[in-house]
Design a protein around this motif. Structure first.
Motif, PDB file in Angstrom:
ATOM      1  N   MET A  34      22.297 -11.128  31.495  1.00  0.00           N
ATOM      2  CA  MET A  34      23.325 -10.133  31.221  1.00  0.00           C
ATOM      3  C   MET A  34      24.685 -10.632  31.666  1.00  0.00           C
ATOM      4  SD  MET A  34      21.265  -6.660  32.310  1.00  0.00           S
ATOM      5  CE  MET A  34      22.426  -5.540  31.484  1.00  0.00           C
ATOM      6  N   GLY A  35      25.725 -10.102  31.041  1.00  0.00           N
ATOM      7  CA  GLY A  35      27.045 -10.559  31.421  1.00  0.00           C
ATOM      8  C   GLY A  35      28.153  -9.761  30.756  1.00  0.00           C
ATOM      9  N   TRP A  36      29.362 -10.239  30.956  1.00  0.00           N
ATOM     10  CA  TRP A  36      30.552  -9.595  30.428  1.00  0.00           C
ATOM     11  C   TRP A  36      31.395 -10.603  29.659  1.00  0.00           C
ATOM     12  CZ3 TRP A  36      31.287  -4.401  30.971  1.00  0.00           C
ATOM     13  CH2 TRP A  36      30.482  -3.750  31.913  1.00  0.00           C
ATOM     14  N   TYR A  37      31.829 -10.175  28.498  1.00  0.00           N
ATOM     15  CA  TYR A  37      32.802 -10.914  27.699  1.00  0.00           C
ATOM     16  C   TYR A  37      34.039 -10.040  27.570  1.00  0.00           C
ATOM     17  CZ  TYR A  37      29.238 -14.297  26.247  1.00  0.00           C
ATOM     18  OH  TYR A  37      28.284 -15.283  26.242  1.00  0.00           O
ATOM     19  N   ARG A  38      35.142 -10.663  27.182  1.00  0.00           N
ATOM     20  CA  ARG A  38      36.349  -9.885  26.945  1.00  0.00           C
ATOM     21  C   ARG A  38      37.109 -10.429  25.748  1.00  0.00           C
ATOM     22  NH1 ARG A  38      39.917 -11.482  32.359  1.00  0.00           N
ATOM     23  NH2 ARG A  38      40.421 -13.650  31.759  1.00  0.00           N
ATOM     24  N   GLN A  39      37.840  -9.527  25.127  1.00  0.00           N
ATOM     25  CA  GLN A  39      38.611  -9.912  23.949  1.00  0.00           C
ATOM     26  C   GLN A  39      39.889  -9.093  23.908  1.00  0.00           C
ATOM     27  OE1 GLN A  39      36.519  -9.598  20.155  1.00  0.00           O
ATOM     28  NE2 GLN A  39      37.791 -11.264  19.346  1.00  0.00           N
ATOM     29  N   SER A  40      40.984  -9.796  23.660  1.00  0.00           N
ATOM     30  CA  SER A  40      42.271  -9.147  23.445  1.00  0.00           C
ATOM     31  C   SER A  40      42.653  -9.313  21.988  1.00  0.00           C
ATOM     32  CB  SER A  40      43.341  -9.778  24.341  1.00  0.00           C
ATOM     33  OG  SER A  40      43.003  -9.654  25.688  1.00  0.00           O
ATOM     34  N   HIS A  41      43.679  -8.592  21.577  1.00  0.00           N
ATOM     35  CA  HIS A  41      44.130  -8.680  20.191  1.00  0.00           C
ATOM     36  C   HIS A  41      44.536 -10.111  19.864  1.00  0.00           C
ATOM     37  CE1 HIS A  41      45.785  -7.416  16.397  1.00  0.00           C
ATOM     38  NE2 HIS A  41      46.927  -8.009  16.697  1.00  0.00           N
ATOM     39  N   GLY A  42      43.933 -10.652  18.827  1.00  0.00           N
ATOM     40  CA  GLY A  42      44.305 -11.975  18.368  1.00  0.00           C
ATOM     41  C   GLY A  42      43.652 -13.123  19.105  1.00  0.00           C
ATOM     42  N   GLU A  44      39.895 -14.918  20.873  1.00  0.00           N
ATOM     43  CA  GLU A  44      38.450 -14.940  20.708  1.00  0.00           C
ATOM     44  C   GLU A  44      37.787 -14.108  21.809  1.00  0.00           C
ATOM     45  OE1 GLU A  44      37.272 -18.841  18.204  1.00  0.00           O
ATOM     46  OE2 GLU A  44      37.119 -19.012  20.393  1.00  0.00           O
ATOM     47  N   CYS A  45      36.491 -13.913  21.628  1.00  0.00           N
ATOM     48  CA  CYS A  45      35.686 -13.200  22.606  1.00  0.00           C
ATOM     49  C   CYS A  45      35.179 -14.229  23.613  1.00  0.00           C
ATOM     50  CB  CYS A  45      34.521 -12.519  21.887  1.00  0.00           C
ATOM     51  SG  CYS A  45      33.363 -11.682  22.966  1.00  0.00           S
ATOM     52  N   ASP A  46      35.644 -14.124  24.847  1.00  0.00           N
ATOM     53  CA  ASP A  46      35.361 -15.141  25.844  1.00  0.00           C
ATOM     54  C   ASP A  46      34.467 -14.628  26.962  1.00  0.00           C
ATOM     55  OD1 ASP A  46      38.792 -16.153  25.546  1.00  0.00           O
ATOM     56  OD2 ASP A  46      37.033 -17.068  24.610  1.00  0.00           O
ATOM     57  N   VAL A 103      26.697 -18.979  25.124  1.00  0.00           N
ATOM     58  CA  VAL A 103      27.987 -19.371  24.570  1.00  0.00           C
ATOM     59  C   VAL A 103      29.118 -18.873  25.452  1.00  0.00           C
ATOM     60  CG1 VAL A 103      27.187 -19.524  22.202  1.00  0.00           C
ATOM     61  CG2 VAL A 103      28.007 -17.338  23.075  1.00  0.00           C
ATOM     62  N   GLU A 104      30.183 -19.640  25.507  1.00  0.00           N
ATOM     63  CA  GLU A 104      31.343 -19.249  26.291  1.00  0.00           C
ATOM     64  C   GLU A 104      32.403 -18.557  25.455  1.00  0.00           C
ATOM     65  OE1 GLU A 104      31.073 -22.701  29.769  1.00  0.00           O
ATOM     66  OE2 GLU A 104      32.782 -22.631  28.402  1.00  0.00           O
ATOM     67  N   SER A 105      32.379 -18.782  24.163  1.00  0.00           N
ATOM     68  CA  SER A 105      33.407 -18.202  23.315  1.00  0.00           C
ATOM     69  C   SER A 105      32.873 -18.036  21.910  1.00  0.00           C
ATOM     70  CB  SER A 105      34.648 -19.095  23.310  1.00  0.00           C
ATOM     71  OG  SER A 105      35.708 -18.488  22.594  1.00  0.00           O
ATOM     72  N   ILE A 106      33.100 -16.874  21.330  1.00  0.00           N
ATOM     73  CA  ILE A 106      32.754 -16.615  19.939  1.00  0.00           C
ATOM     74  C   ILE A 106      33.928 -15.894  19.283  1.00  0.00           C
ATOM     75  CG2 ILE A 106      30.239 -16.603  20.150  1.00  0.00           C
ATOM     76  CD1 ILE A 106      30.314 -13.626  20.541  1.00  0.00           C
ATOM     77  N   ALA A 107      33.905 -15.848  17.983  1.00  0.00           N
ATOM     78  CA  ALA A 107      35.047 -15.290  17.251  1.00  0.00           C
ATOM     79  C   ALA A 107      35.264 -13.812  17.558  1.00  0.00           C
ATOM     80  CB  ALA A 107      34.859 -15.500  15.757  1.00  0.00           C
ATOM     81  N   SER A 108      34.176 -13.068  17.647  1.00  0.00           N
ATOM     82  CA  SER A 108      34.282 -11.625  17.853  1.00  0.00           C
ATOM     83  C   SER A 108      33.123 -11.149  18.704  1.00  0.00           C
ATOM     84  CB  SER A 108      34.270 -10.911  16.506  1.00  0.00           C
ATOM     85  OG  SER A 108      34.435  -9.518  16.674  1.00  0.00           O
TER      86      SER A 108
END
Length: 127
Positions: A34-42, A44-46, A103-108
């Motif tokens: 389990m974990g947390w990702y974050r995404q801001s406008h414009g 990627e989802c990191d 994965v560390e980063s995905i598009a969305s």
């Protein structure tokens, strides 16, 4: 049906603290990663941070020393303690779970690369 329900978040000033929580249910396999990702406008989802059932953790370099992840396996709940928050931490935070968060980063922020996601919770940090 797998559900991830997030709570916490909100708005703080720089240097402030928040705690996020995410409770998972309906898993068809044991010991979800389990974990947390974050995404801001414009952007990627990191990956922000993740934790395995054995307690092994991973953090993005930008949050090391400020954020702490921990979990209660009996409750399938993961927490993210966020201290010394910075304006650049402002984002929509998403709880994620799967057999492996590889994965560390995905598009969305959403499936299918990682199977299960919460709806997201907003964290705002003002300077």
């Amino acid at each position: 049906e797998v559900r991830l329900v997030e709570s916490g978040g909100g708005s703080v000033q720089a240097g402030g603290s928040l705690r996020l929580a995410c409770t998972g249910s309906g898993f068809t396999f044991d010991d979800p990663h389990m974990g947390w990702y974050r995404q801001s406008h414009g952007t990627e989802c990191d990956l922000v941070s993740s934790i395995r059932s054995d307690g092994t953790t991973e953090y993005a370099d930008s949050v090391k020393g400020r954020l702490t992840i921990y979990r209660d396996n009996a409750k399938n709940t993961v927490y993210l303690e966020m201290n010394n928050l910075k304006p650049e931490d402002k984002a929509q935070y998403y709880c994620a779970a799967d057999r492996l968060l590889g994965v560390e980063s995905i598009a969305s922020c959403g499936p299918p690369i990682i199977s299960y996601w919460g709806k997201g919770i907003l964290v705002t940090v003002s300077s």
